[in-house]
Write a protein that holds these residues in place. Structure first.
Motif, PDB file in Angstrom:
ATOM      1  N   ALA A  61      -4.144  -3.427  -0.220  1.00 35.47           N
ATOM      2  CA  ALA A  61      -4.219  -2.472  -1.344  1.00 35.47           C
ATOM      3  C   ALA A  61      -4.269  -0.988  -0.556  1.00 35.47           C
ATOM      4  O   ALA A  61      -3.549  -0.095  -1.243  1.00 35.47           O
ATOM      5  N   ALA A  62      -4.987  -0.981   0.428  1.00 31.85           N
ATOM      6  CA  ALA A  62      -5.276   0.443   0.984  1.00 31.85           C
ATOM      7  C   ALA A  62      -3.963   1.027   1.329  1.00 31.85           C
ATOM      8  O   ALA A  62      -3.539   2.007   1.238  1.00 31.85           O
ATOM      9  N   ILE A  63      -3.205   0.014   2.231  1.00 26.15           N
ATOM     10  CA  ILE A  63      -2.114   0.354   2.681  1.00 26.15           C
ATOM     11  C   ILE A  63      -0.970   0.663   1.692  1.00 26.15           C
ATOM     12  O   ILE A  63      -0.183   1.741   1.620  1.00 26.15           O
ATOM     13  N   ALA A  64      -0.945   0.108   0.730  1.00 25.88           N
ATOM     14  CA  ALA A  64      -0.292   0.342  -0.652  1.00 25.88           C
ATOM     15  C   ALA A  64      -0.311   1.578  -1.137  1.00 25.88           C
ATOM     16  O   ALA A  64       0.704   2.382  -1.479  1.00 25.88           O
ATOM     17  N   ASN A  65      -1.557   2.106  -1.344  1.00 25.78           N
ATOM     18  CA  ASN A  65      -2.077   3.001  -1.914  1.00 25.78           C
ATOM     19  C   ASN A  65      -1.555   4.407  -1.147  1.00 25.78           C
ATOM     20  O   ASN A  65      -1.275   5.428  -1.450  1.00 25.78           O
TER      21      ASN A  65
END
Length: 123
Positions: A33-37
Motif C-alpha cells: 500500500a505504501a509503494i502504491a501511495n
C-alpha cells in the motif's frame, strides 16, 4: 504537513514502532500500500515538475515520508530535552522548527535530484 500533526506522528512511529509489532503478511500488505501511495504521489510530482522523472519523483516522495518522520521526532522534543535546552541554551542550536526544517530539507533534496541524475548519466 505542519497542519497534520497526527499524520506526522504516525509517520514518525511507522518504522520505529508500528512495523515492529505486526505479522509478516500485515507488514507486506502495508508496504504494498505504501509503494502504491508513493507511486501515486510521485506521479503528481512528475506531472508538475517533469525534470526529476518518474524514478526520482518516487525517490523524492519516499524520502519526504522518511524525512517528515525524522524531523517531526526531533522538532517535538521530550520534556527532558526541553529542560536540557532551558538549562543549557547552547543546546538549542539543534532545536528544530518543524515546518521550516522540513521545507528546507525537501528543497535541498528536490534541487539535488537533477545533479544526481546528471552524475549518474556520466558514470
Amino acid at each position: 504537513m505542519a497542519e497534520r500533526p497526527v499524520l506526522c506522528d504516525l509517520i514518525s512511529a511507522q518504522a520505529a514502532v508500528l512495523e515492529r509489532h505486526v505479522s509478516p503478511p500485515v507488514a507486506a500488505q502495508d508496504k504494498r500500500a505504501a509503494i502504491a501511495n508513493v507511486e501515486a504521489l510521485g506521479g503528481r510530482v512528475a506531472a508538475h515538475l517533469p525534470e526529476p522523472g518518474a524514478e526520482d519523483a518516487f525517490r523524492f516522495i519516499a524520502s519526504t515520508i522518511m524525512v517528515t518522520g525524522a524531523v517531526r521526532a526531533h522538532a517535538h522534543p521530550s520534556a527532558a530535552m526541553l529542560a536540557a535546552y532551558e538549562e543549557d541554551p547552547s543546546l538549542a542550536a539543534l532545536r528544530l522548527d518543524f515546518a521550516a526544517t522540513l521545507r528546507e530539507t525537501l528543497e535541498v533534496l528536490l534541487a539535488g535530484l537533477p545533479a544526481r541524475a546528471a552524475h549518474a548519466a556520466r558514470a
